[in-house]
Design an enzyme around this catalytic site. Sequence first.
Site, PDB file in Angstrom:
ATOM      1  N   LYS A 118       0.850  -1.198   0.000  1.00 41.84           N
ATOM      2  CA  LYS A 118       0.000   0.000   0.000  1.00 41.84           C
ATOM      3  C   LYS A 118       0.885   1.247   0.000  1.00 41.84           C
ATOM      4  CE  LYS A 118      -3.893   1.978   2.636  1.00 41.84           C
ATOM      5  NZ  LYS A 118      -4.772   1.806   3.800  1.00 41.84           N
ATOM      6  N   SER A 161      -9.829   1.865   3.001  1.00 48.62           N
ATOM      7  CA  SER A 161      -8.953   2.598   2.116  1.00 48.62           C
ATOM      8  C   SER A 161      -7.930   1.731   1.368  1.00 48.62           C
ATOM      9  CB  SER A 161      -8.196   3.658   2.911  1.00 48.62           C
ATOM     10  OG  SER A 161      -7.346   3.049   3.870  1.00 48.62           O
ATOM     11  N   SER A 204      -9.912  -0.536   7.217  1.00 47.41           N
ATOM     12  CA  SER A 204      -9.358  -0.430   5.862  1.00 47.41           C
ATOM     13  C   SER A 204      -8.666  -1.665   5.315  1.00 47.41           C
ATOM     14  CB  SER A 204      -8.392   0.739   5.786  1.00 47.41           C
ATOM     15  OG  SER A 204      -9.119   1.916   5.636  1.00 47.41           O
TER      16      SER A 204
HETATM   17  N1  GLN Z   1     -13.184   4.055   6.490  1.00 46.88           N
HETATM   18  C1  GLN Z   1     -12.556   4.517   7.677  1.00 46.88           C
HETATM   19  C2  GLN Z   1     -12.174   5.973   7.532  1.00 46.88           C
HETATM   20  O1  GLN Z   1     -12.506   6.526   6.551  1.00 46.88           O
HETATM   21  C3  GLN Z   1     -11.367   3.677   8.002  1.00 46.88           C
HETATM   22  C4  GLN Z   1     -10.150   4.047   7.251  1.00 46.88           C
HETATM   23  C5  GLN Z   1      -8.957   3.218   7.605  1.00 46.88           C
HETATM   24  O2  GLN Z   1      -9.063   2.189   8.282  1.00 46.88           O
HETATM   25  N2  GLN Z   1      -7.808   3.697   7.214  1.00 46.88           N
HETATM   26  O3  GLN Z   1     -11.578   6.532   8.373  1.00 46.88           O
END
Ligand code: GLN
Length: 487
Positions: free
Chosen positions: A80, A155, A179
């Site tokens: 990532k 994400s 995420s």
């Molecule tokens: N969807 C969550 C957010 O927008 C989690 C994001 C993540 O785990 N990086 O913060």
Amino acid sequence: MKNLLNLTIHELHELLITRKISSQELTSAYLERIREVEPKVGAYITVTEELAMQQAKNADGKLARKEAVTALTGIPLGIKDVLCTKGTKTTCASKILENFIPPYDATVVSRLADAGAVFLGKLNMDEFAMGSSTENSAFHVTKNPWNLSCVPGGSSGGSAASVAARECVASIGTDTGGSIRQPASHCGVVGLKPTYGRVSRFGLIAFASSLDQIGPMTRDVKDCAIMLKAIAGHDQRDSTSVNKEAPDYEAYLNQDLKGIRIGLPKEYFIEGLSADVEKCVKNTTEKLERLGCNTVEISLPHTEYAVATYYIVATSEAASNLSRFDGVKYGFRAEDFSNLLDMYKKTRSHGFGNEVKRRIMLGTYALSSGYYDAFYKKASQMRTLMKQDFSNAFEKCDVILTPVAPTAAFEFGEKASDPLQMYLSDIFTIATNLAGIPGISVPCGFDSRGLPVGAQLMAGHFEETKLLNVSYQLEKELQLSGRFAEI
Ligand code: GLN
């Protein structure tokens, strides 16, 4: 021989050590596959072809000499784009870091490199890991390989889609509020968020430091155990990494499940949960019972506050972490400014996307004097109560089973215009991060549109062995591995 691109880490390892294939052959096959499907999927931000071929050559040398060979020697992976890679652009899918080349590797990256892994490139994500659909990347969207009109989740959307589209054998994602698990669920792969402190965050560009964890995204549970072993463990350069040896997770994958208590939290089976997902999780429950587990209803009474609590803690920490991007030492700097303050303002307004700016504003507000007690302090207190909920629950059960997300993958644009709807879809994954416990998403079925659905399993702190063991046997019982998105 089965198509090389369909094989897992452990299957490929056998072929590599018996010299039936070479890492260079395998890596070339993956690079070819990337060339073929990237125009449709868009999982990568940067493909590091030269580096990959060089690492593959080194791996082949080690395999030939039988020298320092590990389960990952010669295996092509994706990372990532939030993890620093020395000499390779690390953008966080943000314009503000568009041309940033880190001078050092994240600990996870150097551990994988030391284990002999091959890096195919850096994977797309929501900008600074803020989002649930990968629509917030400053560069391009990533499409769900199972249905190109749907999001891959986020994400870590690139990390999930690349594994599902066979553009890497396995990948690394990060999870602050879901995420890893949510995109794993949407793309039909396995994704594990380890216990907070299990994996070093050194070199991970911070979003919310008290919640962030790095973890594997893989084709099956055994691969997940292999990857976790490679990246877990203490690191002096991350003071939150715990000094506790990482067990050999693979060795614990065949423990009898008889008598294991599976907790079903009543607050997770609620209105808004799609009938398809509910059906898949119910089927998972039956399979676990067939394996000898006992199911018990449990309660996590503060679940209804999870979204509010998370979005105060995460945005507050993000506002403070992201203050370092000011155009001074590295990254993007706006042109045409009149003085230093103007330079900061223009750099940050042009460098960050809308969602990131929204969160910086929310977090700054929540931390500001006069509001701190009402927001950040309250959220921290609620977090303690939620941790307590889990401790109470783990007196009645060994592992908790829930959905990962209320629905399978949604379409592009469906939630992007309504941030609150997007935030609410994180309801089942964020409590895990607030409590610091490990959680995994294991493919457990398909919805009526043929899109994959994952089941989430959670366990107590540092009980990844238990989590992986239950997941491994569940996976065998469900017989879903080896199914690929046709693209
Ligand atoms: N969807 C969550 C957010 O927008 C989690 C994001 C993540 O785990 N990086 O913060």
